[in-house]
Enzyme design. Structure first.
Site: not given
Ligand code: CMP
Length: 144
Positions: A10, A50, A92, A113, A116, A127
């Protein structure tokens, strides 16, 4: 069956020069890189990627973050790659990600984070089709 998954570094991961270290983990584990590109993702592509999250309160923040800079999207292939990648990437929420995982080693906040990873074999197929043209994926083997 050759299983494949989509891994994306990311914008925060690219910005922090973590691409090489992340790729190294997948290579040293034994997975095979079969596709890779760098791009600045459009909102349109991300909204498809998403699609299940479009009603979440954090969705606008997520799109803003994911379009804030270039990302590196990769397809990795190998035995159980979807599940193993999820373990290598970590939870996550980085606060709960174990040390030794990508997120556990490189991040502290859920909205940044670093990486992905597809969450299921079906999700990975969807995807991969979304991010890559067929001809961008390379079938290769090297035994010599
Ligand atoms: P990922 O699991 O790669 O894809 C969905 C993304 O949404 C996740 O990583 C986070 O980056 C983001 N995400 C999920 N939950 C939250 C949250 N509570 N607040 C902010 N970002 C979130």
């Amino acid at each position: 069956v050759r299983e494949r998954t989509l891994i994306a570094v990311k914008p925060d991961g690219v910005q922090r020069r973590l691409v090489g270290q992340i790729m190294q983990r997948f290579e040293q584990r034994g997975f095979k890189l079969v596709g890779m590109k760098m791009l600045q993702a459009s909102e349109e592509l991300l909204s498809q990627h998403y699609q299940e999250l479009s009603r979440k309160p954090f969705y606008p923040t997520l799109l803003y973050y994911m379009t804030s800079g270039p990302i590196v999207v990769m397809v990795w292939e190998g035995h159980n790659v979807v599940r193993t990648s999820r373990i290598m990437v970590g939870g996550t929420n980085p606060s709960e990600a174990q040390a030794g995982t990508v997120r556990g080693d490189f991040s502290i906040h859920i909205s940044r984070n670093v990486v992905h990873a597809s969450d299921s074999v079906e999700g990975a197929q969807r995807e991969i089709q979304l991010w890559f043209h067929r001809k961008e994926l390379v079938d290769w083997d090297c035994y010599n």
